[in-house]
Design an enzyme around this catalytic site. Structure first.
Site, PDB file in Angstrom:
ATOM      1  N   THR A 128       0.870  -1.294  -0.165  1.00  0.00           N
ATOM      2  CA  THR A 128      -0.087   0.121  -0.096  1.00  0.00           C
ATOM      3  C   THR A 128       0.970   0.838  -0.023  1.00  0.00           C
ATOM      4  OG1 THR A 128      -0.414  -0.532   2.588  1.00  0.00           O
ATOM      5  CG2 THR A 128      -1.985  -1.023   0.879  1.00  0.00           C
ATOM      6  N   VAL A 188       5.962   2.501  -2.720  1.00  0.00           N
ATOM      7  CA  VAL A 188       6.653   1.687  -3.807  1.00  0.00           C
ATOM      8  C   VAL A 188       6.063   0.612  -4.265  1.00  0.00           C
ATOM      9  CG1 VAL A 188       8.802   0.595  -3.725  1.00  0.00           C
ATOM     10  CG2 VAL A 188       8.901   3.347  -2.707  1.00  0.00           C
ATOM     11  N   CYS A 247      17.190   4.519  -4.304  1.00  0.00           N
ATOM     12  CA  CYS A 247      16.825   5.820  -5.720  1.00  0.00           C
ATOM     13  C   CYS A 247      17.764   6.413  -5.734  1.00  0.00           C
ATOM     14  CB  CYS A 247      16.011   5.939  -5.779  1.00  0.00           C
ATOM     15  SG  CYS A 247      15.670   7.364  -3.492  1.00  0.00           S
ATOM     16  N   GLY A 294      11.055  10.408  -3.973  1.00  0.00           N
ATOM     17  CA  GLY A 294      11.686   9.190  -2.979  1.00  0.00           C
ATOM     18  C   GLY A 294      11.222   9.533  -1.111  1.00  0.00           C
ATOM     19  N   ARG A 345      16.998  17.874  -0.618  1.00  0.00           N
ATOM     20  CA  ARG A 345      15.501  17.699  -1.220  1.00  0.00           C
ATOM     21  C   ARG A 345      15.127  19.154  -1.740  1.00  0.00           C
ATOM     22  NH1 ARG A 345      13.329  12.783  -1.338  1.00  0.00           N
ATOM     23  NH2 ARG A 345      14.051  12.434   0.659  1.00  0.00           N
ATOM     24  N   HIS A 351      15.337  11.725  -9.658  1.00  0.00           N
ATOM     25  CA  HIS A 351      16.559  12.939  -9.297  1.00  0.00           C
ATOM     26  C   HIS A 351      17.632  13.145 -10.036  1.00  0.00           C
ATOM     27  CE1 HIS A 351      14.491  11.627  -5.681  1.00  0.00           C
ATOM     28  NE2 HIS A 351      15.625  10.764  -5.359  1.00  0.00           N
ATOM     29  N   ASN A 392      12.921   7.989  -9.809  1.00  0.00           N
ATOM     30  CA  ASN A 392      13.619   7.798  -8.716  1.00  0.00           C
ATOM     31  C   ASN A 392      12.055   6.201  -7.879  1.00  0.00           C
ATOM     32  OD1 ASN A 392      12.134   9.502  -8.236  1.00  0.00           O
ATOM     33  ND2 ASN A 392      11.735   9.209  -5.863  1.00  0.00           N
TER      34      ASN A 392
END
Lengths: 359, 359, 359, 359
Positions: free
Chosen positions: C14, C17, C150, C181, C236, C243, C328
């Site tokens: 869920t 990823v 990643c 990410g 970030r 990325h 990513n």
């Protein structure tokens, strides 16, 4: 439908909408791009050299190598032209192409409100193509067909089933529009990062007038605009693609939630029945989750041609309110014109093309 | 006005609105923070240790070193409490503080719609403070005063002069709200970057009910809500601070552009006449440029306490439409409560404070 | 390759990823999802009920209706498990599944640096799968194979051809990483709108250690990490997906621009030769335009599995600098694990599956 | 310091940096704007009419009403000119103003690398003003002084104390630059929303060359650039204001964490000792929190003139790495020029001004 692909031209091929035309036509089953034109500046360059390509898919090789024509001169242009010129230039050039015998299917606003020019959403008012025989350009074999503004098209898709089922009396829409609607370079990043701009030049006027023309009645000779009141407020927000609209409507005839949802659900108009290549299986998708539709989740349904609706609920001032989302450069621009051309093909308006036979 | 600064407490001092209270109070001429409380978790830590500070100015040293009290327990709290708790907690704790004799000036929505709790914008309905003597907590010397939702406050500031001058019959508002309105962590970045969320839980209901209460009539015993219809649609947009609202109104009495602009321009209400410290010189600023107001340019007028309006023009469905912008965490939250407390001070509601003399 | 599709499970189905696994597996030629698991909280719900779906394509109907299993219990799980659990939970559960005989192909960082666990990019170090026979879980028929972080995966794809051709001595990389990410809800919008956060917990350590392990030498029994120095700085930025990395390298052997470009151009590794379903035709794409690669233009090449490089130029401190971009959550997460499983299938590591015959 | 304010001019007053000059000078204790110039197009308009004002504070009334002069013509210009012209125009016009006897304090890059033009950060290399007497324009009473690029200035502020204390051998910097650095309209929103552009024209070359000149040695006649190696990589990110830089350095002499922090902490250079009006009390602020500095929290320290540093830690390739943040249009542009002028005043370079007496 045609036995072999029909060569088409793209006028204004290097702009944002022009690029979208090139991208969508790259995989089109009926049409293929054989001619591209833009301003004098790029004449003689290949398309790949002339364009600052901003699409996520690469340029089709055979289009990349096409030599740019100069937009001002229709000589050598193919019969069918998809046009994506700025309105001020389009006002001059689109009639010139039509006079030269071209079928101009355009996304520009220049001629949309002309009396004898159909403003068409194939799901909504295909019968408005009946204006074509009244165009002066028919003598030379040309014609012009337009699609609406990117902010009007989502709204009218949502309104059409309601207007048909219950009649519309009043419509209010507040838009939150993506920056891709302003072309390139368009909106300066300093103006929109972390900001809302509560103004888009001429947008509200277009939304109001086009909505009434699109839902107007074609009496065989002309289009009588729909009579309901429309009020639009247009805002630019820091979003790349996808126009969200908060809408309220007053209906002529009382309708309950279920009836309205049914009107949207049962909307199965001509392009879907004709299975036109760009017609999404579901022209309208209603989302029952309370926080939909959203750009992140709902923009690519039907390859960008479906219109998403959500949040139907009673309105304390008019009758009902709801949210509409549509992809502004696909359903709201290049995809709209493409679907118009497909409809014209299916209805025989392109029959005169020598290299074409409808099966 | 007071001879020496009055020590106040901040309940929910570590949240987004709590931090804004701490920041605004750092330079306040009348009040100084002497007590801070939050959940059990931070009890005993210094404020600097307990808070994840997100304001652009540093924490005042004397506040940084305050020991956190536990919000559940009013013992030891000062007389005046600014409250910024989540609604569910506030519903339980605010009455507890009032029963313990505290004057609770709160930004929470918990008690806003209670019959005997004034919901006040000092520029709009200062007379609603007259509800205070009817509060049961008066026996213990306590009271509760609330300010409206961040989305209601800008709208009502714009409406108040129109309602007074012409009468309102119908109001529609579509909001584009900043993420800071959702607190911290609030909205996930994956949900809002490049996206519009067409839903904020309970926000539309609050806007509609609070607008009518704020513009309602206090008859000496209770507030009779205004009777006009209000319909709100609330959207979250990728903007840090500042709520934009596209509004339409129908007036009871016909008014022209000049009359409406004059109503806003001549709005010179009580807090400005009293020269309350947080009252902006110009409570309403009308911008004549066609693309204003904008967050980037208009958010900090009056130190975030002025409300900006622009784009007044006729509406095809109601009478007039315009755009409103207000700073959601200053005018729409902590600054609103501060101004309420200043009004209460000026009107003698804080007189019982032993350490205070109004000059 | 298999005669019928192999049923696989997704652990942590869920999360962000996990959802990407479900999305990518929906159209996979070899695998189909037959089992989904997440935390206790969702046990017994259907997948559609349990997930807050954030992908742009709809959930495959047959997966939407699967009942959620509880991740803590491997009973009933299929042989092949794709795992997308948080590292702290993965550290406990992945060995449990391997002990229960499962083949765990995981994106989690928990076991990546374990001595007997292969950390694999199929284009870079397929021979590291040779660690599998040394795993203690082989007794029960289980195994664990991991893919890198990643941020490491794009860098190492760009470095591998250089390391092979010229040898690497020093590597510096500064990342600008997308919010996806960080999972969901992940980064708060208030922390990232209009902001750069110069810190991602543990990310620099992972990039440095994983880069050396990936480019290390497998001597038949263990992997000896590559000896070059690596220094990473991770930031970030307010970008949804993709990325970007600004890289500098010092080579053991002098190389000119053309040689380096040739090393990337001629990179034609095993997965491409095997024509694995998720292997992009061009694993590395070099962009010669001066302002590439960019998320807007270059993220979806090879269905998100190609790595884009641009801006090769001399570095005043080391030898060469260049920019790398990779997707990513596809190449850097779910797609990476999928490609690992495809490699394992092609190399016979999945042979024991009773329902499978490799043609 | 001066008895009455000195009238100054702003060349290129309508651009982004020009507006920042107007804004910062509005409250300056020594200077006041009496003359504004821009391109021919705005000649004769008032400043308020000519400018598309993008600052958050309103235009000072007396400046709003100034008539625009034509930038090409120095006749009538005051002695002191702050210049914010595009580099290509500045290359022609700045010498023209100097020849006409003006003292040109400029933010443009046009003359920065000229042998006899000082490139100055007052905290770093005030002695470079010693180049002024060598300028050919001295015959006419004119001179030109420049400040560095917005990306060089933060880096060099961080490097200066290290270079002085330990010597620099190698410097690498990767920038993440705000869109305001590109002026207006600058970066198109379609190019930067949700995107990183890994290229800014000429920026890396400027950063590298300027860093060496700024930290170079003035031998009484000329500036010998510092000899250490510098390598820069410049990226544009979707941030409004504030350039973040990930830096690595190799030092000539070994230094520990505490020594480096002390070098920054004890940096108390000339402008601070002279208490120049624009000199921030703390020119360098080191943040010990692991995720700082950030635009959202650290951009306005010292009214935008402080440089923030954080994340000092060992580098696996060079010696140390850290993150720098500076306000690109204040410390990196208009504020930099202002501080240069203040330094020039304090050091007597503006003495010839008849209306000025230094107390």
């Amino acid at each position: 439908m045609p036995k072999s692909k029909i060569g088409v031209g793209v006028l204004g091929a290097t702009g944002t909408v022009g690029q979208r035309f090139i991208q969508l036509l790259a995989k089109h089953p009926w049409f293929e791009v054989v001619w591209v034109a833009a301003s004098e500046r790029s004449e003689g360059l290949t398309y790949a050299e002339a364009v600052r390509w901003r699409m996520k898919t690469p340029i089709l090789a055979q289009v990349a190598n096409l030599r740019m024509a100069e937009a001002g001169n229709p000589t050598g242009a193919p019969k069918i032209i998809f046009a994506a010129l700025d309105a001020s230039i389009a006002a001059e050039l689109e009639p010139r192409y039509a006079e030269a015998g071209c079928i101009v299917v355009t996304n520009s606003s220049a001629l949309r409100m002309n009396e004898d020019v159909p403003l068409v959403i194939p799901e909504v008012n295909p019968e408005h193509l009946g204006l074509i025989p009244h165009q002066s350009w028919r003598k030379q074999g040309g014609m012009v067909v337009t699609n609406p503004n990117c902010s009007a098209i989502g709204l009218v898709m949502a309104l059409a089933p309601l207007h048909q089922a219950f009649g519309l009396e009043k419509v209010m829409a507040v838009t939150m529009q993506a920056v891709s609607g302003a072309g390139y370079p368009g909106v300066a990043s300093l103006d929109i990062l972390g900001n809302v701009i509560p103004y888009i030049p001429n947008e509200e006027e277009k939304m109001e007038a086009e909505t009434r023309k699109l839902l107007g009645h074609f009496d065989g000779a002309r289009v009588v605009p729909a009579e309901f009141a429309v009020s639009a407020q247009c805002n630019r927000v820091p979003v790349e693609d996808g126009h969200t609209e908060s809408c309220s409507v007053k209906l002529a005839r009382t309708a309950g939630t279920e009836e309205i949802l049914a009107a949207w659900r049962d909307f199965h108009p001509l392009p879907q029945r004709l299975k036109l290549p760009s017609a999404p299986e579901r022209p309208i998708i209603y989302h029952s989750a309370c926080d939909r539709p959203q750009q992140r989740l709902d923009l690519e349904h039907g390859a960008g041609m479906s219109v998403s609706i959500g949040r139907l609920r009673p309105c304390g001032v008019l009758d009902w309110k709801f949210t509409v989302l549509s992809h502004n450069t696909i359903r709201g621009a290049a995809g709209a014109a493409l679907l118009n051309a497909e409809l014209m093909m299916a209805q025989g308006y392109l029959n005169q093309l020598s290299n074409l036979e409808i099966e």
